[in-house]
Design an enzyme around this catalytic site. Structure first.
Site, PDB file in Angstrom:
ATOM      1  N   HIS A 307       0.251  -9.228   0.150  1.00 38.05           N
ATOM      2  CA  HIS A 307      -0.701  -7.871  -0.009  1.00 38.05           C
ATOM      3  C   HIS A 307      -0.438  -6.836   1.151  1.00 38.05           C
ATOM      4  CE1 HIS A 307      -4.341  -5.923   0.196  1.00 38.05           C
ATOM      5  NE2 HIS A 307      -4.829  -6.558  -0.963  1.00 38.05           N
ATOM      6  N   ASP A 364      -5.906 -12.720  -6.378  1.00 41.50           N
ATOM      7  CA  ASP A 364      -5.643 -13.076  -7.745  1.00 41.50           C
ATOM      8  C   ASP A 364      -4.978 -14.432  -7.946  1.00 41.50           C
ATOM      9  OD1 ASP A 364      -6.522 -10.478  -8.901  1.00 41.50           O
ATOM     10  OD2 ASP A 364      -4.703  -9.619  -7.882  1.00 41.50           O
TER      11      ASP A 364
HETATM   12  N1  CMC Z   1       7.018 -12.623  -4.012  1.00 45.67           N
HETATM   13  C1  CMC Z   1       8.363 -12.448  -3.368  1.00 45.67           C
HETATM   14  N2  CMC Z   1       8.519 -11.800  -2.206  1.00 45.67           N
HETATM   15  C2  CMC Z   1       7.557 -10.879  -1.776  1.00 45.67           C
HETATM   16  C3  CMC Z   1       6.338 -10.742  -2.676  1.00 45.67           C
HETATM   17  C4  CMC Z   1       6.144 -11.912  -3.603  1.00 45.67           C
HETATM   18  N3  CMC Z   1       4.774 -11.885  -4.124  1.00 45.67           N
HETATM   19  N4  CMC Z   1       5.700 -10.085  -1.795  1.00 45.67           N
HETATM   20  C5  CMC Z   1       6.399  -9.435  -1.171  1.00 45.67           C
HETATM   21  N5  CMC Z   1       7.408  -9.853  -0.933  1.00 45.67           N
HETATM   22  C6  CMC Z   1       8.521  -9.340   0.046  1.00 45.67           C
HETATM   23  C7  CMC Z   1       9.402  -8.055  -0.610  1.00 45.67           C
HETATM   24  O1  CMC Z   1      10.382  -8.500  -1.416  1.00 45.67           O
HETATM   25  C8  CMC Z   1       9.648  -7.567   0.869  1.00 45.67           C
HETATM   26  O2  CMC Z   1      10.952  -8.342   1.384  1.00 45.67           O
HETATM   27  P1  CMC Z   1      11.845  -7.603   2.333  1.00 45.67           P
HETATM   28  O3  CMC Z   1      11.145  -7.285   3.430  1.00 45.67           O
HETATM   29  O4  CMC Z   1      13.131  -8.875   2.483  1.00 45.67           O
HETATM   30  O5  CMC Z   1      12.473  -6.471   1.548  1.00 45.67           O
HETATM   31  C9  CMC Z   1       8.564  -8.080   1.664  1.00 45.67           C
HETATM   32  O6  CMC Z   1       8.045  -9.349   1.216  1.00 45.67           O
HETATM   33  C10 CMC Z   1       7.341  -7.070   1.766  1.00 45.67           C
HETATM   34  O7  CMC Z   1       7.084  -6.866   0.585  1.00 45.67           O
HETATM   35  P2  CMC Z   1       6.801  -5.176   0.042  1.00 45.67           P
HETATM   36  O8  CMC Z   1       6.901  -5.113  -1.530  1.00 45.67           O
HETATM   37  O9  CMC Z   1       7.474  -4.282   1.078  1.00 45.67           O
HETATM   38  O10 CMC Z   1       5.207  -5.268   0.304  1.00 45.67           O
HETATM   39  P3  CMC Z   1       4.144  -4.017  -0.133  1.00 45.67           P
HETATM   40  O11 CMC Z   1       3.060  -4.154   0.841  1.00 45.67           O
HETATM   41  O12 CMC Z   1       4.761  -2.941  -0.667  1.00 45.67           O
HETATM   42  O13 CMC Z   1       3.496  -5.003  -1.755  1.00 45.67           O
HETATM   43  C11 CMC Z   1       2.524  -6.211  -2.933  1.00 45.67           C
HETATM   44  C12 CMC Z   1       2.475  -5.405  -1.583  1.00 45.67           C
HETATM   45  C13 CMC Z   1       1.021  -6.748  -3.098  1.00 45.67           C
HETATM   46  C14 CMC Z   1       2.650  -5.288  -4.082  1.00 45.67           C
HETATM   47  C15 CMC Z   1       3.620  -7.315  -3.000  1.00 45.67           C
HETATM   48  O14 CMC Z   1       3.226  -8.401  -1.990  1.00 45.67           O
HETATM   49  C16 CMC Z   1       3.362  -7.855  -4.450  1.00 45.67           C
HETATM   50  O15 CMC Z   1       4.291  -7.490  -5.398  1.00 45.67           O
HETATM   51  N6  CMC Z   1       2.866  -9.323  -4.759  1.00 45.67           N
HETATM   52  C17 CMC Z   1       2.785  -9.776  -6.105  1.00 45.67           C
HETATM   53  C18 CMC Z   1       1.770  -9.081  -6.932  1.00 45.67           C
HETATM   54  C19 CMC Z   1       0.563  -9.343  -6.463  1.00 45.67           C
HETATM   55  O16 CMC Z   1      -0.031 -10.518  -6.367  1.00 45.67           O
HETATM   56  N7  CMC Z   1      -0.473  -8.377  -6.354  1.00 45.67           N
HETATM   57  C20 CMC Z   1      -1.866  -8.453  -6.244  1.00 45.67           C
HETATM   58  C21 CMC Z   1      -2.218  -7.759  -5.033  1.00 45.67           C
HETATM   59  S1  CMC Z   1      -3.940  -8.318  -4.576  1.00 45.67           S
HETATM   60  C22 CMC Z   1      -5.027  -7.517  -5.466  1.00 45.67           C
HETATM   61  C23 CMC Z   1      -5.269  -6.168  -5.622  1.00 45.67           C
HETATM   62  O17 CMC Z   1      -4.282  -5.161  -5.744  1.00 45.67           O
HETATM   63  O18 CMC Z   1      -6.233  -5.858  -4.981  1.00 45.67           O
END
Ligand code: CMC
Length: 428
Positions: A307, A364
């Site tokens: 998140h 989720d």
């Molecule tokens: N699986 C594997 N690796 C992950 C995941 C995941 N679900 N989420 C983040 N990472 C890794 C990412 O690759 C990065 O690694 P590194 O630092 O080595 O490059 C690190 O963790 C930080 O991730 P980020 O993408 O920079 O973080 P963000 O804040 O931009 O993204 C997120 C947040 C929710 C989009 C992401 O965690 C994600 O894609 N999760 C899966 C989709 C999901 O479950 N979304 C629902 C969110 S809650 C409901 C809502 O939206 O209200």
């Protein structure tokens, strides 16, 4: 603490005020930065460090795993309030009195008839259409049937628009669902509670009377409350930014629904279930998917994990995980998907990749398992999220308009070609 921040740009020092929130969050107010520095701006892709507004609706502390609506903890609201009370709280700032609550519900019921011509729009969609595309279009279509714009200076006008959408949206959700299943588009029963009525509108079979199930009512009520607001997430920011151009409430909401659709946001609930199904079909091999999630060459992510703000347990996920157990056992359902989810969660929480990046299950991860137990098709999950998020979007839109916020219009740093002469077609 000093009440200002000093920024040094090209040897020159500039002073900016600090804004401190009621929970002691601190922001540097750079609204005068460009003027003061003769053109310097900040850049922050994904707005990871940028506050877009001051808001009194929802507080969340991602490090401590705290979520509160208008000061009330999500745990207490999920246990003691119902969805309509929470909607009122979010939108108007205080829990309603009994009279306010009854009036709110009655006013919503009075607005819960949808123009018959909207049925023609629903009927025109192919049955295979994704329900999120349908519900976003139908919400947008409401602008055509309610063309007068809301006078935001009039609380009465604003209130009317709010009860109108709170009344009509569940009907549109039910019709979106019924269209998918080929069931007749009809209405629920105004003598029922808001959430009971939603269940009846969705599930009533044309040849049988619908028998309410208390477990389903409680589960849906809880799910809607948990999804009702989450401060400046992608869809809410979309609603605020579209509304900031003074586009109407329904148009702003329709844009918010489209933003919610993506799998990185609300669409994750569908993606989680599809992922768990894929793992089940792959002999429950969770290890294989853990390896894929950690492989930077593989686009696969563990859906329902991580998140932007929570770097600790998502408090909503804790409540939903417990509810998933209760709902499935009350309904007498044994779903192997729940065991796969629990196994995956356990592995992830012990894996240094997830531990180091503070990736925990989010709202989720378990919600889809409950929706599935309730008999809702996977493609409808994000629509159910939208149903819950509706009061949050409305509250945020209302706050933005009442605060008379300026139009949202970020700047950029241009990285394209500098000026060059045009080359005619024959010479290219
Ligand atoms: N699986 C594997 N690796 C992950 C995941 C995941 N679900 N989420 C983040 N990472 C890794 C990412 O690759 C990065 O690694 P590194 O630092 O080595 O490059 C690190 O963790 C930080 O991730 P980020 O993408 O920079 O973080 P963000 O804040 O931009 O993204 C997120 C947040 C929710 C989009 C992401 O965690 C994600 O894609 N999760 C899966 C989709 C999901 O479950 N979304 C629902 C969110 S809650 C409901 C809502 O939206 O209200």
């Amino acid at each position: 603490m000093s009440k200002t921040a000093i920024l040094q740009v090209n040897g020159e020092k500039y002073e900016f005020p600090l804004i401190v929130g009621t929970e002691n969050e601190v922001a540097i107010d750079i609204s005068n930065l460009r003027n003061a520095t003769n053109g310097v701006i900040t850049i922050d892709p994904g707005y990871k460090n940028t506050g877009s507004c001051e808001s009194a609706i929802t507080f969340l502390d991602g490090e401590k795993g705290i979520l509160r609506y208008r000061g009330y903890s999500i745990e207490e609201l999920a246990e003691k309030a119902d969805f309509l009370e929470v909607a009122y709280l979010l939108i108007f700032g205080e829990l309603p009195t009994k009279e306010q609550n009854d009036k709110f519900h009655n006013d919503i019921k009075a607005q819960s008839i949808v123009d018959e011509d909207i049925k023609k729009i629903v009927e025109a969609f192919p049955r295979t259409a994704h329900p999120m595309g349908v519900i976003s279009s139908l919400t947008s279509a409401l602008t055509a049937f309610n063309p007068s714009s809301v006078n935001v200076k009039s609380e009465e006008d604003m209130y009317k628009a709010i009860v109108k959408i709170m009344g009509k949206f569940p009907v549109l959700v039910a019709w979106t669902y019924r269209k998918k299943l080929g069931l007749p588009l009809d209405y629920g029963d105004d003598s029922l509670g808001y959430v009971e009525n939603i269940l009846k509108m969705m599930f009533r079979q044309p040849n049988a009377c619908y028998i309410q199930n208390g477990v389903l009512i409680d589960a849906l009520d809880k799910l809607l409350i948990l999804h009702a607001d989450h401060e400046q997430n992608c869809s809410t920011s979309t609603v605020r930014i579209v509304g900031s151009s003074h586009a109407g409430l329904f148009a702003s909401l329709s844009a918010g629904i489209s933003a919610l659709w993506g799998p990185l946001h609300g669409g994750a609930n569908q993606a989680v279930l599809e992922m768990l199904e894929a793992i089940k079909a792959d002999d429950g091999d969770t290890k294989k998917y853990m390896v894929k999630a950690k492989d930077k060459e593989d686009p696969f992510r563990l859906m329902g994990f991580g998140h932007r703000v929570y770097k600790n347990f998502d408090p909503r996920a804790k409540i939903i995980k417990k509810a998933a157990d209760e709902v499935l056992s009350n309904l007498g359902i044994e779903d192997p998907i729940l065991d796969i989810a629990k196994g995956l969660e356990k592995e992830a929480l012990e894996d240094p990749y997830f531990v180091d990046r503070k990736l925990y299950p989010n709202v989720d991860f378990y919600s889809g398992i409950i929706y599935r137990g309730m008999g809702i098709p996977t493609e409808m999950f994000t629509v159910m999220f939208a149903l819950g998020r509706l009061p949050g979007w409305i509250a945020q839109w209302r706050e933005m308009r009442l605060n008379n916020e300026p139009i949202g219009r970020p700047r950029q740093i241009y990285t394209g070609e500098t000026e060059r002469p045009f080359v005619s077609l024959v010479n290219r």
